[in-house]
Write an enzyme that holds these catalytic residues in place. Structure first.
Site, PDB file in Angstrom:
ATOM      1  NE  ARG A 120     -98.512   7.273 -55.999  1.00 44.33           N
ATOM      2  CZ  ARG A 120     -99.034   6.045 -56.042  1.00 44.33           C
ATOM      3  NH1 ARG A 120     -98.227   4.994 -56.102  1.00 44.33           N
ATOM      4  NH2 ARG A 120    -100.322   5.886 -56.018  1.00 44.33           N
ATOM      5  CE  LYS A 142     -87.709  26.483 -61.130  1.00 41.19           C
ATOM      6  NZ  LYS A 142     -87.949  27.887 -61.523  1.00 41.19           N
ATOM      7  CD  GLU A 184     -82.015  31.616 -69.879  1.00 42.41           C
ATOM      8  OE1 GLU A 184     -81.644  32.035 -68.756  1.00 42.41           O
ATOM      9  OE2 GLU A 184     -83.213  31.457 -70.191  1.00 42.41           O
ATOM     10  CE  LYS A 226     -81.006  26.017 -62.983  1.00 45.17           C
ATOM     11  NZ  LYS A 226     -81.768  25.802 -64.215  1.00 45.17           N
ATOM     12  CD  GLU A 236     -88.017  29.935 -58.581  1.00 49.76           C
ATOM     13  OE1 GLU A 236     -87.764  28.983 -59.343  1.00 49.76           O
ATOM     14  OE2 GLU A 236     -88.626  30.951 -58.922  1.00 49.76           O
ATOM     15  NE  ARG A 240     -84.107  26.363 -59.519  1.00 53.60           N
ATOM     16  CZ  ARG A 240     -84.239  25.073 -59.793  1.00 53.60           C
ATOM     17  NH1 ARG A 240     -84.310  24.195 -58.813  1.00 53.60           N
ATOM     18  NH2 ARG A 240     -84.289  24.649 -61.045  1.00 53.60           N
ATOM     19  CG  ASN A 244     -87.298  33.277 -62.097  1.00 55.93           C
ATOM     20  OD1 ASN A 244     -87.214  32.447 -62.993  1.00 55.93           O
ATOM     21  ND2 ASN A 244     -87.727  32.968 -60.887  1.00 55.93           N
ATOM     22  CG  HIS A 247     -86.497  34.328 -66.971  1.00 54.86           C
ATOM     23  ND1 HIS A 247     -85.192  34.752 -67.033  1.00 54.86           N
ATOM     24  CD2 HIS A 247     -86.523  33.100 -67.562  1.00 54.86           C
ATOM     25  CE1 HIS A 247     -84.457  33.805 -67.610  1.00 54.86           C
ATOM     26  NE2 HIS A 247     -85.236  32.803 -67.938  1.00 54.86           N
ATOM     27  CG  HIS A 251     -91.816  33.880 -68.616  1.00 52.91           C
ATOM     28  ND1 HIS A 251     -91.583  33.545 -67.302  1.00 52.91           N
ATOM     29  CD2 HIS A 251     -91.082  33.022 -69.358  1.00 52.91           C
ATOM     30  CE1 HIS A 251     -90.740  32.522 -67.251  1.00 52.91           C
ATOM     31  NE2 HIS A 251     -90.418  32.192 -68.486  1.00 52.91           N
ATOM     32  CG  HIS A 264     -86.879  31.134 -72.761  1.00 50.38           C
ATOM     33  ND1 HIS A 264     -87.828  31.691 -71.930  1.00 50.38           N
ATOM     34  CD2 HIS A 264     -85.784  30.894 -71.996  1.00 50.38           C
ATOM     35  CE1 HIS A 264     -87.321  31.763 -70.699  1.00 50.38           C
ATOM     36  NE2 HIS A 264     -86.086  31.285 -70.714  1.00 50.38           N
TER      37      HIS A 264
END
Ligand code: ADP
Ligand code: ZN
Length: 358
Positions: A120, A142, A184, A226, A236, A240, A244, A247, A251, A264
């Site tokens: 955990r 993330k 980025e 960041k 997010e 945040r 994106n 993105h 994506h 990417h």
């Protein structure tokens, strides 16, 4: 040489980001972040021959294991996640174990998700070796693996206890991967920092030539953005989301092309130009800023237009499935100009189709 240090301010879970040449040789600095008896180093076959020995040296005296995976996004799977779990079990890792990610975003996402899940949640240290991982994926907590149905569909928020970016590792990074990371970097200028964008315009050639000072500055400014955004909006809910930018388009391109298409960062470069163009089409932003963004990305030898052979309908369908879309209505990150990204809800489909067809 100089080491830059900043902090991700998350109260009791605050952690340092250290950036500098030769950080992997600072064994004591790394060992200080591995408080327990057990550590597992996760890396890949491209990175291990160059850098794994230094991490092993830093862990002398600990009970540690290593897992060297085949490289590539296609390895960011539940099966590989199972391999990390098995390696932790074989090590006899307990609650005080630390998982160390040595590599790019793929290794970091996978190892981080394993650290989030083993008993955990155990300690996690990021040693990013790609520019993309240094400026983006290693910071912010993330973690995820992919499913055949889409990228990053299974994951967790799990913050590292430290990020050490040894910029000397970029010496061996393939040029295409370096440029993809620069996309980025440009993103931070585009969404939040027009002064940094000016600096990038002035230093594009130095960055492409891997000038160490220019790279260190670009990484430090990117990490500061960041870190600030993550500290203000860890999960997010708001700000945040601005990260994106480019993105949702990106994506869609990546998924539509499958592995072997654009990287990417390359897909994000195209996506940012499409988002800027859409913003201008909608009258939300000046055309001149779209042109500046595209010109800078082109100077960094990044793609700025959709690769041939992709269908607008298929891309739009992918965008609607993006997990950032809310119940069918398209929510996109657009901008009102350089340095000013914003969330746009209910963007008309016809306008999106228009930029996909242009
Ligand atoms: P990203 O960080 O862009 O998400 P990956 O983790 O897939 O991507 O890394 C990109 C590629 O670069 C992979 O093939 C990886 O093995 C390789 N790689 C990562 N870091 C280095 C490095 N410092 N030197 C050489 N190759 C590297
Ligand atoms: Zn990205």
């Amino acid at each position: 040489s100089t080491v830059r240090e900043l902090q991700v301010e998350l109260g009791a879970r605050a952690y340092p980001i250290r950036i500098g040449r030769g950080l992997l040789d600072d064994g004591a600095g790394l060992a200080a972040r591995v408080p327990g008896r057990h550590a597992l180093v996760v890396t890949d076959r491209n990175v291990a021959p160059h850098y794994l020995a230094r991490v092993e040296a830093a862990l002398a005296g600990k009970s540690f294991g290593k897992l060297v995976l085949p490289p590539g996004e296609q390895e960011k799977t539940l099966a590989r996640f199972g391999d990390v779990m098995a390696a932790l079990a074989a090590l006899g890792a307990s609650r005080d174990a630390t998982v160390i990610a040595l590599g790019g975003g793929v290794v970091g996402d996978l190892a981080g998700f394993a650290a989030a899940c083993w008993m955990r949640g155990v300690g996690f240290v990021q040693l990013p070796t790609t520019l993309l991982a240094m400026v983006d994926s290693s910071v912010g907590g993330k973690t995820a693996v992919d499913l055949p149905q889409g990228k990053n569909l299974v994951g967790a928020f799990h913050q590292p206890s430290a990020v050490f970016a040894d910029t000397a590792t970029l010496d061996t990074l393939p040029g295409r991967e370096l440029r993809a990371g620069l996309a980025e970097v440009v993103k931070y200028g585009a969404i939040a920092d027009p002064v940094f964008f000016d600096w990038l315009e002035a230093n594009a050639e130095a960055l492409l030539a891997r000038d160490p000072e220019a790279l260190a500055e670009a990484i430090a400014v990117s990490c500061a953005h960041k870190a600030g955004i993550v500290a203000r909006d860890e999960t997010e809910q708001g700000e945040r989301m601005l990260l994106n930018f480019g993105h949702t388009f990106g994506h869609a391109i990546e998924t539509e092309q499958g592995y072997g298409g654009l990287l990417h960062g390359e897909a994000v470069a195209v996506g940012m130009v499409l988002a800027a163009r859409l913003s201008a089409d909608l009258g939300r932003a000046p055309w001149s800023d779209t042109a500046r963004l595209a010109t800078l990305l082109e100077r960094l030898e990044l793609p700025v237009a959709l690769p041939p052979g992709l269908s607008g309908d298929a891309l739009l369908a992918r965008m609607k499935l993006d997990k950032k879309a809310v119940s069918g209505a398209l929510r996109l990150i657009l901008w009102s100009g350089l340095g000013r990204a914003e969330v746009a809800s209910a963007v008309p489909e016809a306008d999106i189709r228009a930029v996909l067809d242009a």
